[in-house]
Design a protein around this motif. Structure first.
Motif, short mmCIF file in Angstrom:
data_model
loop_
_atom_site.label_atom_id
_atom_site.label_comp_id
_atom_site.label_asym_id
_atom_site.label_seq_id
_atom_site.Cartn_x
_atom_site.Cartn_y
_atom_site.Cartn_z
N LEU A 103 0.85 -1.19 0.00
CA LEU A 103 0.00 0.00 0.00
C LEU A 103 0.89 1.24 0.00
O LEU A 103 1.76 1.39 0.87
CB LEU A 103 -0.91 0.00 1.22
N PHE A 104 0.67 2.12 -0.98
CA PHE A 104 1.42 3.36 -1.09
C PHE A 104 0.41 4.51 -1.03
O PHE A 104 -0.51 4.57 -1.85
CB PHE A 104 2.20 3.41 -2.40
N VAL A 105 0.60 5.42 -0.08
CA VAL A 105 -0.29 6.57 0.08
C VAL A 105 0.57 7.82 0.06
O VAL A 105 1.29 8.11 1.03
CB VAL A 105 -1.09 6.48 1.40
N HIS A 106 0.55 8.56 -1.06
CA HIS A 106 1.43 9.69 -1.26
C HIS A 106 0.64 10.96 -1.57
O HIS A 106 -0.24 10.96 -2.44
CB HIS A 106 2.42 9.42 -2.41
N SER A 107 0.94 12.03 -0.85
CA SER A 107 0.36 13.36 -1.11
C SER A 107 -1.16 13.33 -1.10
O SER A 107 -1.81 13.91 -1.97
CB SER A 107 0.88 13.92 -2.45
N CYS A 108 -1.73 12.65 -0.13
CA CYS A 108 -3.18 12.67 0.09
C CYS A 108 -3.41 13.56 1.31
O CYS A 108 -3.47 13.08 2.45
CB CYS A 108 -3.71 11.25 0.31
N TRP A 109 -3.52 14.86 1.07
CA TRP A 109 -3.42 15.86 2.13
C TRP A 109 -4.62 15.92 3.06
O TRP A 109 -4.55 16.49 4.14
CB TRP A 109 -3.16 17.23 1.51
N SER A 161 4.08 2.47 2.40
CA SER A 161 4.76 3.75 2.17
C SER A 161 3.76 4.87 2.36
O SER A 161 2.75 4.93 1.65
CB SER A 161 5.36 3.78 0.76
N VAL A 162 4.03 5.75 3.32
CA VAL A 162 3.16 6.90 3.59
C VAL A 162 4.02 8.16 3.47
O VAL A 162 4.97 8.34 4.24
CB VAL A 162 2.52 6.82 4.98
N VAL A 163 3.68 9.02 2.51
CA VAL A 163 4.49 10.19 2.21
C VAL A 163 3.60 11.42 2.05
O VAL A 163 2.60 11.38 1.32
CB VAL A 163 5.31 9.98 0.90
N ASP A 164 3.95 12.50 2.74
CA ASP A 164 3.31 13.80 2.55
C ASP A 164 1.79 13.73 2.74
O ASP A 164 1.02 14.19 1.89
CB ASP A 164 3.65 14.33 1.15
N CYS A 165 1.36 13.17 3.85
CA CYS A 165 -0.06 13.14 4.20
C CYS A 165 -0.20 13.95 5.49
O CYS A 165 -0.07 13.41 6.60
CB CYS A 165 -0.54 11.70 4.39
N LYS A 166 -0.48 15.22 5.34
CA LYS A 166 -0.36 16.18 6.43
C LYS A 166 -1.38 15.97 7.55
O LYS A 166 -1.13 16.29 8.70
CB LYS A 166 -0.47 17.61 5.88
#
Length: 872
Positions: free
Chosen positions: A708-714, A731-736
């Motif tokens: 599971l990749f979750v990127h830039s889901c703000w 992978s979790v990236v840029d999820c504010k």
């Protein structure tokens, strides 16, 4: 060269015909006898394919005959896949419970009665065509040849030990490193004899100069002082123990006898039996401190290698063996010291070598223009001395600048090649390749030189094209495909390999790329501004320039299986051309339209029943997908990554029951859980730039999802792990808005082996649920985090890779030597305090990590810079 792949295509087809599933389907649809007839005839044809392959260049009729078989096999694959598609369509209709869908199914071409008649007609047609072609083949007088994994292997010439050192450029450092290893003491006394002889492996691609380096070492005067006996054996053809023993005895005799005596000995021992030979071997080696060079090893059978080393242990303890091979795995198997990986020559050394081969001595000064062109030519060689020699020799005493420019501007495989030149040398490695790897290797030709491959991309391509066969029928195709990548890397075809645990990054050497172009030139085609028309037999098309499609004539042949846009920024803008492709190439397996700019995908996309991969990534104009996409029951990969204006996923996408990988960018706030519940084969799921998405799932169990990749889901607030029981990569990236510490309220037992956390502003310590993966986690990547508490290494005993970057508040890594027992790869950068205290040799904690196989520490910052960084 398309026929090079025919043996594997025929084999794959026979495996399908012999499977239980196809046998049952053929009985159900009344086509059993015809399918068995196809199987029987194809088995006979397959037996003579190897002979036909070897003779085709001398007989144009044979070449046409092979192409007919290629066409029939291709059509047979398409027809047989109709069984699979019919089964999947029936499965979707049954699961829907919709009366309307059932009625539509009965009125369509998938109606069981219509389908049965159509299949019977198509299969009979294929049987008739195959029988006719098989009968035509009899006039060629082809013989059945036993087929192993090698096709028409062209062996290199046997090597010898002599070398003129003055002709060798740029290998001084390598020579010194090998000689230093030879001078080292690797045993403390006779009691270590059972450990075997010290073996020093030299590995690299063909033409890199492994044999030349071994010669330089072998003939160095210091070696004569070190060893009482020197022997050179070129193994090459076959790792036959008897023949190798004979060569060792002959070489030992030549080293210690007059030439006439040595020749007499050589003639007399060929008739000896194995016991007599072993007696001679012991007599020659017993008590002698020897150096044995085994040049050009291809054997990967460890049992044979152990057998040989057991026989030559009779020498003195400090005896040494140097082996040269193109295979990393063989080098690792044979070596007792770290492998010496031979690198390419510098550009300066390459040019010096080129001048030596292209001009008579001193003559180059007369031709400054050619010298400038020559500097550009050697860049093509990428440090491979045999390539430099090939091109220099090709231009020797030719002062026509146009010919030099031709060499500069064209691929090496377009030039005439002698048997000792670079392309034949590299093709040896291709000839040694198992047949199942050949088609996969040829696919590299679809990409430009210096392309950075991801394992996911190339694995998806191979699986979509049906190039991957599970060894035991149960292993997932993606895992098998990754094993293919490892094998290609082991054979020195891949370079710059970076292993991130869940995926790899790698490149293909330019000369290896030339080889891929050479072997794939009839079946694979790269379309650029120079392409005018595409030959009928081409099956895989790659478009690498935006301005190349306006004048290209595409074939009417239905044989095209792949259309690919691999270069960033190069895509399709013409909807009419796309519609033409879809209507013309009904048997497409892979349609990669990434970086395109058309506004709508045609409704006709639903007619591509055989499509396995559809990539629409980075199309910023597309807003909706037609519902006909949901008819693609064979689709395995769907990428909508970077489609930032896509309003919503099409209603009914849950019908894509074969989907294994799904990459999504959408404006939706919520997803249909009922649709996702039907995707029972989904293994990889990626959400990227889904800016409005708040919640992924609450009830649905994604029981097959592994990554599971979750990127830039703000806007994302919820990501419960308990619905992902098989998850191995996250992978979790840029999820504010997402607090990953709250992904689970308890500590579930996780199977996760890969974790990547980046740009998560609320995260001050790694989440407690990481403890649930203590027994499996192998890769941890953290970047751009404000961590205050060190990672919990004491609960991660199996961690192999730890990469940390731009975490300025992280001041210490709390571990000791026992915590790092499994760690092989440590990278620290952009962390001022960590870079200071773990700095190689000078950092106060360097000793804690010095034993790790691969350590990369960024430059430490000054105290002022560190304070400035921490204050921002």
């Amino acid at each position: 060269m398309a026929e090079s792949f025919l043996l594997e295509v025929a084999g794959s087809l026979l495996r399908k015909l012999g499977s239980y599933a196809y046998e049952e389907a053929s009985r159900a649809y009344g086509v059993y006898d015809n399918l068995q007839g196809i199987k029987s005839t194809l088995s006979i044809v397959k037996g003579v394919l190897l002979d036909a392959e070897q003779k085709k260049d001398q007989n144009h009729g044979l070449l046409a005959w092979l192409r007919q078989i290629q066409s029939i096999c291709s059509d047979a694959e398409d027809v047989l896949e109709g069984f699979e598609f019919q089964s999947k369509r029936q499965q979707v209709v049954k699961a829907s419970g919709s009366t309307k869908m059932k009625v539509g199914f009965l009125l369509s071409s998938s109606n069981p009665v219509i389908f049965r008649l159509r299949m019977a007609h198509q299969i009979k047609d294929i049987r008739d065509r195959l029988d006719k072609v098989a009968a035509d083949g009899a006039k060629f007088g082809l013989e059945r040849i036993h087929v192993d994994h090698k096709l028409g292997v062209q062996r290199r010439e046997m090597t010898y030990s002599h070398v003129n050192a003055s002709n060798v450029i740029g290998r001084e450092k390598d020579r010194e490193e090998i000689i230093q290893l030879l001078m080292q003491t690797h045993h403390d006394g006779g009691h270590d004899r059972d450990k075997g002889v010290c073996v020093i492996p030299i590995v690299g691609i063909g033409g890199l100069g492994k044999t030349t380096l071994a010669k330089l070492v072998f003939n160095d005067l210091r070696i004569d002082e070190l060893f009482q006996l020197k022997m050179w054996v070129c193994v090459s053809d076959n790792f036959d123990i008897r023949q190798i023993i004979i060569k060792i005895i002959n070489s030992a005799s030549a080293s210690s006898s007059a030439p006439t005596i040595a020749l007499t000995n050589q003639e007399s021992i060929n008739s000896l039996d194995i016991e007599q030979l072993l007696s001679r071997l012991r007599h020659k080696l017993s008590g002698q401190k020897f150096l044995l060079v085994l040049d050009d090893i291809w054997n990967d059978d460890r049992a044979k290698w152990i057998e040989l080393t057991d026989l030559i242990k009779v020498g003195a303890v400090e005896s040494k063996i140097i082996v040269t091979t193109r295979s990393n795995s063989i080098a690792s198997m044979m070596g007792t010291v770290p492998v010496h990986v031979l690198e390419g020559l510098s550009l300066e050394d390459c040019f010096s070598l080129f001048v030596k081969w292209a001009f008579k001595e001193g003559e180059e000064e007369k031709y400054p223009e050619l010298m400038e062109i020559g500097k550009e030519i050697v860049k093509k060689c990428r440090g491979v001395p045999l390539a430099v020699r090939t091109l220099g020799n090709f231009l020797f005493s030719n002062y026509d600048s146009d010919k030099w420019k031709f060499v500069r501007d064209h691929q090496i495989w377009n030039l005439e090649q002698k048997k000792d030149d670079i392309l034949p040398a590299l093709k040896l490695s291709y000839d040694e390749m198992p047949s199942y790897l050949r088609h996969c290797f040829a696919s590299f030709s679809l990409y430009p030189k210096d392309f950075t491959f991801t394992s996911e991309e190339i694995v998806s391509l191979w699986v979509a094209l049906g190039l991957v066969q599970s060894c035991d029928g149960s292993q997932k195709l993606e895992k098998t495909a990754k094993e293919y990548i490892n094998e290609l890397h082991s054979r020195s075809f891949l370079e710059d390999m970076e292993d991130f645990g869940h995926f790899y990054l790698f490149k293909v050497h330019d000369l290896v790329h030339d080889l891929a172009l050479y072997v794939a030139k009839e079946e694979f085609l790269v379309v650029d501004s120079h392409t005018q028309a595409i030959p009928e037999q081409v099956r895989h098309i790659s478009v690498v320039e935006n301005n190349s499609l306006g004048h290209v004539v595409f074939p009417n042949s239905r044989s095209v299986r792949t259309i690919l846009f691999p270069v960033e920024g190069v895509g399709l803008s013409s909807e009419s051309l796309l519609d033409t492709w879809i209507s013309r190439y009904r048997y497409l397996r892979l349609l990669n339209l990434s970086d395109s700019t058309f506004r709508a995908l045609p409704d006709s996309i639903g007619k591509l029943e055989h499509l396995r991969l559809l990539d629409l990534s980075n199309n910023c104009k597309i807003k909706n997908l037609p519902h006909t996409v949901c008819k693609l029951q064979n689709l395995q990969v769907l990428s909508l990554r970077g489609c930032k204006n896509l309003e919503t996923l099409p209603q009914g996408f849950g019908k894509l029951i074969s989907l294994r990988q799904l990459y999504i960018t959408t404006k939706q706030s919520f997803l249909s859980e009922s649709e996702f519940a039907n995707l029972s084969n989904l293994q990889i799921l990626c959400f990227e730039y889904c800016c409005n998405l708040k919640i992924l799932f609450t009830r649905v169990q994604l029981v097959s999802l592994e990554a599971l990749f979750v990127h830039s889901c703000w806007s994302l607030q919820s990501l419960p792990l308990y619905i992902l029981p098989q998850l191995v990569a996250l992978s979790v990236v840029d999820c504010k808005m997402l607090n990953v510490s709250l992904l689970s309220n308890d500590r579930p037992i996780l199977r996760m082996n890969f974790l990547h956390l980046e740009d998560l502003p609320e995260l001050e310590e790694l989440p407690a649920w990481i403890h649930g993966a203590a027994d499996t986690l192998q890769t941890l990547i953290i970047r751009n985090l404000e961590l205050q508490i060190p990672p919990p290494f004491r609960v991660l005993p199996h961690l192999k890779r730890f990469h940390v970057a731009n975490c300025p508040t992280l001041a210490i890594l709390s571990f000791d030597m026992n915590d790092l027992a499994a760690l092989e790869d440590l990278s620290i950068d952009g962390c001022p305090e960590l870079c200071r205290i773990y700095q190689p040799r000078s950092g106060q904690f360097w000793s804690v990590i010095a034993h790790i196989k691969s350590v990369t520490i960024g430059e430490p910052t000054s105290e002022e810079e560190r304070k400035s960084w921490l204050s921002t």
